[in-house]
Scaffold this active site. Structure first.
Site, PDB file in Angstrom:
ATOM      1  N   HIS A   1       0.742  -1.165   0.115  1.00 51.38           N
ATOM      2  CA  HIS A   1      -0.282   0.209   0.075  1.00 51.38           C
ATOM      3  C   HIS A   1       0.997   1.453  -0.101  1.00 51.38           C
ATOM      4  O   HIS A   1       0.697   2.295  -0.616  1.00 51.38           O
ATOM      5  CB  HIS A   1      -0.866   0.045   1.094  1.00 51.38           C
ATOM      6  CG  HIS A   1      -1.636   1.108   1.379  1.00 51.38           C
ATOM      7  ND1 HIS A   1      -3.202   1.099   1.214  1.00 51.38           N
ATOM      8  CD2 HIS A   1      -1.524   2.344   1.945  1.00 51.38           C
ATOM      9  CE1 HIS A   1      -3.612   2.556   1.298  1.00 51.38           C
ATOM     10  NE2 HIS A   1      -2.677   3.304   1.518  1.00 51.38           N
ATOM     11  N   GLU A   2       1.773   1.321   0.951  1.00 49.18           N
ATOM     12  CA  GLU A   2       2.589   2.635   0.973  1.00 49.18           C
ATOM     13  C   GLU A   2       3.330   2.613  -0.325  1.00 49.18           C
ATOM     14  O   GLU A   2       3.776   3.649  -0.636  1.00 49.18           O
ATOM     15  CB  GLU A   2       3.535   2.552   2.436  1.00 49.18           C
ATOM     16  CG  GLU A   2       2.550   2.510   3.529  1.00 49.18           C
ATOM     17  CD  GLU A   2       1.619   3.635   3.743  1.00 49.18           C
ATOM     18  OE1 GLU A   2       1.974   4.685   2.986  1.00 49.18           O
ATOM     19  OE2 GLU A   2       0.584   3.353   4.322  1.00 49.18           O
TER      20      GLU A   2
ATOM     21  N   HIS B   1       1.795   4.397  -2.870  1.00 43.67           N
ATOM     22  CA  HIS B   1       1.742   5.864  -2.863  1.00 43.67           C
ATOM     23  C   HIS B   1       3.353   6.492  -3.187  1.00 43.67           C
ATOM     24  O   HIS B   1       3.166   7.368  -3.895  1.00 43.67           O
ATOM     25  CB  HIS B   1       1.801   6.346  -1.336  1.00 43.67           C
ATOM     26  CG  HIS B   1       0.336   6.456  -0.530  1.00 43.67           C
ATOM     27  ND1 HIS B   1      -0.699   7.037  -1.092  1.00 43.67           N
ATOM     28  CD2 HIS B   1      -0.158   5.631   0.395  1.00 43.67           C
ATOM     29  CE1 HIS B   1      -1.703   6.873  -0.646  1.00 43.67           C
ATOM     30  NE2 HIS B   1      -1.380   5.938   0.433  1.00 43.67           N
TER      31      HIS B   1
ATOM     32  N   HIS C   1       3.548   6.573  -6.815  1.00 39.95           N
ATOM     33  CA  HIS C   1       2.821   7.668  -7.488  1.00 39.95           C
ATOM     34  C   HIS C   1       3.573   8.989  -7.220  1.00 39.95           C
ATOM     35  O   HIS C   1       3.431   9.854  -8.098  1.00 39.95           O
ATOM     36  CB  HIS C   1       1.451   7.952  -6.681  1.00 39.95           C
ATOM     37  CG  HIS C   1       0.279   8.695  -7.098  1.00 39.95           C
ATOM     38  ND1 HIS C   1      -0.862   9.155  -6.579  1.00 39.95           N
ATOM     39  CD2 HIS C   1       0.082   9.118  -8.525  1.00 39.95           C
ATOM     40  CE1 HIS C   1      -1.793   9.931  -7.409  1.00 39.95           C
ATOM     41  NE2 HIS C   1      -1.018   9.815  -8.634  1.00 39.95           N
TER      42      HIS C   1
END
Ligand code: ZN
Length: 589
Positions: free
Chosen positions: A370-371, A374, A377
């Site tokens: 998940h991290e 980020h 991105h």
């Protein structure tokens, strides 16, 4: 600056000039965002109100900092010291070792449990001793409040009231009815009704399943231990037991198969397949703790795209949770090339103990992916202007899209064969364990959904309904609204001493005020986008490239809805999310 009228007029003149049409989409977007933000900061207001706005913004920052410090102090200060090992029945070896290390560090004999999340959550899941679970739950759920063992010591009650009051006044100063409307001015969702309708729609479709799941836990507690009244501090414990019974495995079984280096190498190979990027460790970069490492990213043309620090393990005085942040953002350097983006990736995994490598549960792996989503991105952006590069300028309700998207890869056999390998034998995750994991994927998804919806509805209604006229009389509005929300959302009865809201840092010390719904909103985007990979092949390079170009590289330049449509070919629907959570199928059954 944001209240400077001359600057505002200068920027406004840009949008009116014939040259505006010649600007790049990024440049146009920056100008549009700037004008919006000038208005949100009160550029139109008379001098005294402008001053008031600046005072309120400063006050808000101070209050949020204080809130966060209270949560941290409360978390650090309380410990549970046990000397009798017989009280620790049920605790897995790694957690036991952590408790011993915690005691040693404090110069104590025996075992120490803290309110750091890894220590706390493992203890309440496994400790057979009900009284200890209760003590831990009570301390954890009353942090920074007027209740529990530290009652009144770092109490956030008055601070929360002030935060709401200040936010409300800020919103009204610039012409909104409340802070919820103010918050939506910069989001993908357009109206409070749209948000509440969306959340209630999900609630209606999940609640019955959540109730069924809770009943199952209650039944098990009764049959195993003749427990007639299941309390909230029993739920994790019996849920763990139920999971073991149903699927005969626990999160702890995964640890040997997910040594950190294998997981990282596999994750890097995976994004190489999808996007053609290469990630390698750089050992000559200075770090702030021996656990921290630095990596660089090059693309398929061997051009440097960015880098990131990873800081994975829990330690005293480190901010809790898992999160990423920017260290540097991509920007043009005076006509001489670009500054590449750098990210921080921070988790609080259980640290390596006694000569073993860091070993992760499957939940930890999900968190890491998940991290990392980020971070990608932030780092893969091709936008050269900081305010709309990477995660900047992306509406909050779309910001979790790339991170939640990555989590999908933690459930696929093809990707698990890349990221798993027994730390002693190298054996990948056994098929038997994989099959159980897939069977258990939908375990208590109804309860989890309803819990997240409770947080989201509470946060949104709090900022929609807060009324300064009612401030200071009787019970705080935070508590009254939370109680009211729970009437609809609550499946597990919550004790009166619970003060969850006093450590709800996302909303009171972070950027999620009237925006916690964003997690669910973005899940709709991510599950529907991933459905396209399921259709085309999960490592399909063409789909990967389309995702990278339309979503990851675009930063905040493009409206998230049009970016989504460009990738998917249509608007998102709620169905992929419900299907992914196994809720649609079970409703029908
Ligand atoms: Zn996130």
């Amino acid at each position: 600056l944001s209240q400077n009228e001359k600057l505002f007029q200068a920027i406004q003149s840009l949008i009116r000039s014939p040259d505006f049409e010649m600007l790049s989409p990024a440049q146009k977007k920056i100008i549009e965002n700037d004008l919006r933000d000038f208005r949100l900061a009160g550029v139109h207001l008379p001098a005294d109100q402008k001053e008031r706005m600046a005072t309120l913004q400063k006050e808000l920052t101070q209050l949020m900092t204080k809130y966060s410090e209270n949560v941290m102090d409360a978390t650090q200060s309380w410990t549970l010291h046990i000397t009798d090992p017989y009280q620790l029945e049920g605790l897995p070896p790694q957690a036991l070792q952590l408790a011993i290390d915690n005691a040693k560090r404090r110069g104590l004999e025996g075992y120490v449990f803290t309110l750091d999340y890894p220590s706390y959550s493992t203890a309440v899941r496994f400790l057979r001793d009900r009284e200890l679970r209760k003590q831990l739950y009570e301390a954890y759920s009353t942090r920074a409040s007027d209740q529990g063992p530290m009652a009144g010591k770092w109490d956030n009650t008055a601070i929360m009231e002030k935060i709401l009051k200040v936010r409300h006044e800020i919103a009204q100063l610039v012409g909104f009815k409340n802070y919820a409307e103010y918050s939506l001015a910069t989001k993908m969702a357009k109206t409070p009704d749209e948000v509440l309708h969306f959340l209630h729609d999900l609630l209606i479709r999940s609640k019955a399943i959540a109730e069924k799941e809770y009943e199952e836990v209650r039944q098990l507690a009764k049959s195993l231990d003749n427990l007639s009244a299941l309390e909230i501090w029993d739920v994790s414990y019996y849920s763990e037991k139920l999971q073991e019974l149903k699927f005969k495995f626990s999160q702890e079984d995964f640890r040997p198969y997910f040594p950190i280096q294998k997981v990282l190498d596999g994750m890097f190979t995976l994004v190489n397949k999808l996007y053609g990027i290469h990630i390698r460790e750089e050992k000559n970069i200075e770090v702030w703790h021996p656990h921290v490492r630095f990596f660089s990213i090059h693309d398929d043309k061997n051009e440097l795209r960015g880098g990131f620090y990873i800081d994975l393990y829990a330690r005293p005085h480190k901010r809790d949770g898992a999160w990423m942040d920017e260290c540097r953002v991509r920007r043009l350097l005076d006509g001489k090339g670009i500054q590449h983006p750098i990210a921080y990736l921070t988790c609080n995994f259980m640290p390596p103990v006694d000569g073993l490598p860091g070993l992760l549960t499957h939940d930890d792996v999900l968190t890491l992916f998940h991290e990392f989503g980020h971070c990608l991105h932030h780092m893969l952006t091709k936008v050269d202007y900081p305010s709309v590069a990477g995660i900047n300028g992306v509406p909050w309700d779309a910001v979790e899209f790339p991170s939640q998207f990555m989590e999908n890869y933690c459930w696929e056999k093809e990707s698990l064969s890349l990221i798993s390998g027994h730390y002693e034998t190298g054996e990948p995750l056994p098929d038997e364990l994989y099959q159980k994991m897939i069977a258990a994927k939908h375990f208590q998804t109804g309860l989890q959904m309803v819990r997240q919806l409770e947080f989201a509805i509470f946060d949104f209604r709090l900022h929609l309904e807060y009324d300064p006229a009612k401030s200071g009389e009787g019970e705080p509005q935070t508590q009254l609204i939370l109680n009211d929300v729970r009437k609809n959302t609550s499946v597990i009865p919550v004790p009166a001493f619970n003060r969850f809201q006093h450590s709800f840092s996302h909303v009171f010390a972070g950027s999620y005020a009237a925006g916690y719904y964003s997690y669910k909103w973005a899940e709709v985007l991510s599950s529907d986008a991933y459905a396209k990979f399921e259709e085309q092949g999960i490592f399909d390079r063409k789909t990967g490239r389309a995702f990278m170009e339309n979503i990851l590289e675009m930063g905040g330049v493009r409206d998230p809805m049009s970016a989504f449509i460009a990738f998917r070919g249509r608007e998102p629907t709620i169905d992929a999310l419900l299907k992914q959570n196994g809720i649609t199928k079970r409703t029908a059954a």
